[in-house]
Design an enzyme around this catalytic site. Structure first.
Site, PDB file in Angstrom:
ATOM      1  N   SER A 158       0.829  -1.210   0.000  1.00  0.00           N
ATOM      2  CA  SER A 158       0.000   0.000   0.000  1.00  0.00           C
ATOM      3  C   SER A 158       0.862   1.258   0.000  1.00  0.00           C
ATOM      4  O   SER A 158       0.347   2.368   0.037  1.00  0.00           O
ATOM      5  CB  SER A 158      -0.927   0.008   1.220  1.00  0.00           C
ATOM      6  OG  SER A 158      -0.189  -0.168   2.413  1.00  0.00           O
TER       7      SER A 158
ATOM      8  N   ASN B 127      -2.287  -2.277  13.331  1.00  0.00           N
ATOM      9  CA  ASN B 127      -3.739  -2.107  13.267  1.00  0.00           C
ATOM     10  C   ASN B 127      -4.205  -0.835  13.977  1.00  0.00           C
ATOM     11  O   ASN B 127      -5.026  -0.087  13.458  1.00  0.00           O
ATOM     12  CB  ASN B 127      -4.442  -3.335  13.841  1.00  0.00           C
ATOM     13  CG  ASN B 127      -4.122  -4.594  13.051  1.00  0.00           C
ATOM     14  OD1 ASN B 127      -3.567  -4.507  11.958  1.00  0.00           O
ATOM     15  ND2 ASN B 127      -4.444  -5.753  13.604  1.00  0.00           N
TER      16      ASN B 127
ATOM     17  N   HIS C  85     -39.065  23.044 -12.635  1.00  0.00           N
ATOM     18  CA  HIS C  85     -39.005  22.220 -13.860  1.00  0.00           C
ATOM     19  C   HIS C  85     -38.166  22.905 -14.946  1.00  0.00           C
ATOM     20  O   HIS C  85     -38.365  22.644 -16.131  1.00  0.00           O
ATOM     21  CB  HIS C  85     -40.406  21.935 -14.412  1.00  0.00           C
ATOM     22  CG  HIS C  85     -41.395  21.492 -13.373  1.00  0.00           C
ATOM     23  ND1 HIS C  85     -41.648  20.178 -13.087  1.00  0.00           N
ATOM     24  CD2 HIS C  85     -42.175  22.219 -12.526  1.00  0.00           C
ATOM     25  CE1 HIS C  85     -42.551  20.098 -12.115  1.00  0.00           C
ATOM     26  NE2 HIS C  85     -42.871  21.323 -11.757  1.00  0.00           N
TER      27      HIS C  85
ATOM     28  N   SER D 184     -12.306  26.408 -28.096  1.00  0.00           N
ATOM     29  CA  SER D 184     -12.435  25.172 -28.854  1.00  0.00           C
ATOM     30  C   SER D 184     -11.336  25.154 -29.909  1.00  0.00           C
ATOM     31  O   SER D 184     -10.956  26.195 -30.429  1.00  0.00           O
ATOM     32  CB  SER D 184     -13.808  25.134 -29.532  1.00  0.00           C
ATOM     33  OG  SER D 184     -13.748  24.346 -30.702  1.00  0.00           O
TER      34      SER D 184
ATOM     35  N   LYS E  19     -16.047  29.856 -29.604  1.00  0.00           N
ATOM     36  CA  LYS E  19     -16.477  29.215 -28.357  1.00  0.00           C
ATOM     37  C   LYS E  19     -15.685  29.644 -27.125  1.00  0.00           C
ATOM     38  O   LYS E  19     -14.489  29.872 -27.184  1.00  0.00           O
ATOM     39  CB  LYS E  19     -16.354  27.678 -28.489  1.00  0.00           C
ATOM     40  CG  LYS E  19     -17.222  27.100 -29.568  1.00  0.00           C
ATOM     41  CD  LYS E  19     -18.606  26.739 -29.105  1.00  0.00           C
ATOM     42  CE  LYS E  19     -18.581  25.687 -28.054  1.00  0.00           C
ATOM     43  NZ  LYS E  19     -19.250  24.462 -28.425  1.00  0.00           N
TER      44      LYS E  19
ATOM     45  N   ASN F 128     -15.804  27.812 -23.598  1.00  0.00           N
ATOM     46  CA  ASN F 128     -16.465  26.695 -22.932  1.00  0.00           C
ATOM     47  C   ASN F 128     -16.286  26.748 -21.409  1.00  0.00           C
ATOM     48  O   ASN F 128     -15.196  27.018 -20.928  1.00  0.00           O
ATOM     49  CB  ASN F 128     -15.916  25.371 -23.472  1.00  0.00           C
ATOM     50  CG  ASN F 128     -16.254  25.181 -24.937  1.00  0.00           C
ATOM     51  OD1 ASN F 128     -17.310  25.631 -25.393  1.00  0.00           O
ATOM     52  ND2 ASN F 128     -15.363  24.548 -25.676  1.00  0.00           N
TER      53      ASN F 128
ATOM     54  N   GLU G 123     -18.167  22.390 -15.902  1.00  0.00           N
ATOM     55  CA  GLU G 123     -18.535  21.036 -16.334  1.00  0.00           C
ATOM     56  C   GLU G 123     -17.799  19.982 -15.517  1.00  0.00           C
ATOM     57  O   GLU G 123     -18.352  18.949 -15.147  1.00  0.00           O
ATOM     58  CB  GLU G 123     -18.223  20.854 -17.824  1.00  0.00           C
ATOM     59  CG  GLU G 123     -19.065  21.733 -18.726  1.00  0.00           C
ATOM     60  CD  GLU G 123     -18.499  21.764 -20.143  1.00  0.00           C
ATOM     61  OE1 GLU G 123     -18.769  20.826 -20.900  1.00  0.00           O
ATOM     62  OE2 GLU G 123     -17.782  22.727 -20.483  1.00  0.00           O
TER      63      GLU G 123
HETATM   64  N1  ARG Z   1      -1.171  -1.191   5.427  1.00  0.00           N
HETATM   65  C1  ARG Z   1      -2.127  -1.692   6.358  1.00  0.00           C
HETATM   66  C2  ARG Z   1      -3.469  -0.985   6.152  1.00  0.00           C
HETATM   67  O1  ARG Z   1      -3.477   0.010   5.545  1.00  0.00           O
HETATM   68  C3  ARG Z   1      -1.680  -1.473   7.762  1.00  0.00           C
HETATM   69  C4  ARG Z   1      -2.244  -2.435   8.733  1.00  0.00           C
HETATM   70  C5  ARG Z   1      -1.691  -3.794   8.476  1.00  0.00           C
HETATM   71  N2  ARG Z   1      -1.989  -4.693   9.526  1.00  0.00           N
HETATM   72  C6  ARG Z   1      -1.775  -5.977   9.397  1.00  0.00           C
HETATM   73  N3  ARG Z   1      -2.057  -6.729  10.403  1.00  0.00           N
HETATM   74  N4  ARG Z   1      -1.300  -6.489   8.311  1.00  0.00           N
HETATM   75  O2  ARG Z   1      -4.485  -1.446   6.573  1.00  0.00           O
END
Ligand code: ARG
Length: 462
Positions: free
Chosen positions: A24, A111, A157, A278, A284, A286, A291
């Site tokens: 991640s 966590n 409307h 444009s 134009k 725009n 948008e």
């Molecule tokens: N990268 C993880 C997340 O965003 C962090 C937590 C990971 N915890 C684990 N027990 N693998 O959720």
């Protein structure tokens, strides 16, 4: 190579695909500042509680501070093998300060760490977004003050209904945005609690002080239940829901701008800063920014929907599914911030064509209700009968292709003999809006009073 942070019981490293799906770091590096803030608070608390030594805590904090500089100056080498921001920073800390780095993760888990980081991030972002909403409200209130008495057609409307003032129209959005802001503030009041110290899911046997870390990080209190602390993402859902609603409001205003800029309406002109040409049609201009504001709500509503589906049916406590809470959320919040900035720019620079608005308001028999109300007041007619008589008068004007105030008295009297010349006083669009003095109505004097109230209330935002 096995993962050097948790690879003790693994014989071989993850396959390429495993690494790719698991990592991640590509997006959670956004959380680096919050992660370091959280770790410093944790290290300080551990030392104060005698869980680690003061020297180790000092080394950890110095190392983390230096890492923050490395990241901000672009020197930090992020590694996908190290999965996420938490392990990237911890591994670098080990390189910098050696074994003391290994003590930072005592009484903590990724966590509770990630939940803490993400709440801190939300708090920072929500503060930024509410200030931006305040800025847009102010821009709208300034326009409302300028155009408090400028008459435009009000629609239902998208058909001309009754004349309103442009100032009143602007203030409608100021009100909507104030509820948007309230939704963010309500969410913040609920989510500003600290997960730190919930550890993996069950709490910890170390004598930690969760009150201390909560208050060091500006949280109102620690979250009461460790399972809830690591498993809940309703705080993200709430912010995304508030964002989706706010973006929906912005898209409505954007759509109105698109309509108002068209040659057929020509109510407003966007500044060159917010229009494009444009490549083929030289005439134009725009309204691309409008948008795009209209369109971008899709990403935000999509992010809300995606996370609802991720969270649905997840058993307690943490599951890796929850790593999917971040990427689209970052995108959604960045998008909302950009939408707010673009809309504020468009509103500040908006050039209003009061003449065109007035002309349009006088077409479409927009004062028909005023005529019916006059029949009720002056002739004591029941409103339903007045509605009927007015319909016949509108038809007579329509047949001749003229506006209501251009129809001769004699013509009206053919339909209702008791009508007298006084009726003309209510048929102009100016008199129509001026008469709508009921609470919340469009009369310029109401708009001016409301605008003053708003500008005063919004003062602290500038
Ligand atoms: N990268 C993880 C997340 O965003 C962090 C937590 C990971 N915890 C684990 N027990 N693998 O959720």
């Amino acid at each position: 190579m096995t993962n050097k942070m948790w690879g003790g019981r693994f014989a071989s490293g993850p396959s390429e695909i495993m690494e790719e799906i698991n990592a991640s770091i590509g997006f959670d590096r956004n959380l680096y500042a919050q992660d370091i803030r959280g770790s410093i608070a944790h290290a300080n608390m551990l030392a104060k509680q005698g869980v680690i030594s003061g020297d180790d805590a000092a080394a950890i904090i110095e190392g983390l501070t230096a890492i923050k500089d490395e990241i901000e100056s672009g020197e930090f080498a992020f590694s996908r093998t190290l999965e996420d921001i938490h392990l990237n920073i911890e591994a670098r800390l080990k390189e910098r300060i050696g074994d003391a780095a290994g003590r930072l993760h005592t009484a903590r888990s990724r966590n509770d760490q990630v939940a803490t980081d993400f709440r801190l991030y939300m708090r920072d972002t929500v503060e930024h977004i509410t200030a931006q909403i305040g800025g847009l409200q102010k821009a709208l209130a300034n326009q409302a003050e300028r155009y408090a008495a400028t008459v435009m057609p009000g629609f239902t409307h998208l058909q001309t209904a009754q004349p309103v003032t442009f100032g009143h129209h602007c203030l409608a959005y100021v009100e909507m945005l104030s509820r948007d802001r309230g939704r963010f503030e309500d969410a913040r009041a609920r989510f500003n609690e600290s997960p730190l110290g919930a550890a993996a899911l069950a709490g910890t046997s170390f004598p930690i002080d969760r009150e201390a870390t909560a208050s060091a990080l500006g949280f109102d209190r620690p979250i009461a239940n460790s399972l809830d602390a690591v498993s809940s993402r309703d705080f993200v859902l709430e912010v995304l829901a508030a964002s989706a609603i706010c973006a929906t409001h912005l898209s409505r205003l954007a759509e109105e701008i698109v309509i108002w800029c068209s040659a057929e309406f020509s109510f407003v002109r966007l500044s060159d800063k917010f229009t494009t040409g444009s490549s083929i049609m030289p005439q134009k201009r725009n309204p691309d920014a409008a948008e795009l504001v209209r369109a971008k709500v899709g990403r935000i509503a999509g992010a809300l929907n995606a996370l609802m589906i991720v969270m649905k049916g997840l058993p307690l406590a943490y599951s890796k599914d929850m790593q999917e809470d971040k990427e689209q959320t970052f995108d959604a919040l960045n998008t909302l911030s950009l939408m707010l900035a673009a809309m504020t720019g468009m509103i500040e620079d908006l050039d209003v064509n009061a003449e065109k608005m007035r002309l349009a308001a006088s077409r479409g028999y927009s004062t028909a209700t005023d005529l019916a109300d006059w029949l009720v007041r002056a002739l004591n007619m029941p409103f339903r009968d007045a509605h009927h008589v007015t319909g016949a008068i509108v038809k007579a004007a329509e047949t001749r292709g003229i506006t209501l105030d251009a129809l001769e008295l004699a013509e009206m009297q053919k339909i209702e003999p008791r009508i007298n010349a006084e009726v003309f006083s209510v048929l102009s669009v100016e008199n129509s809006v001026a008469s709508r003095r009921s609470f919340g109505g469009t009369a310029p004097e109401n708009v001016i009073a409301e605008t003053r109230k708003w500008l005063k209330r919004l003062e602290p935002d500038s």
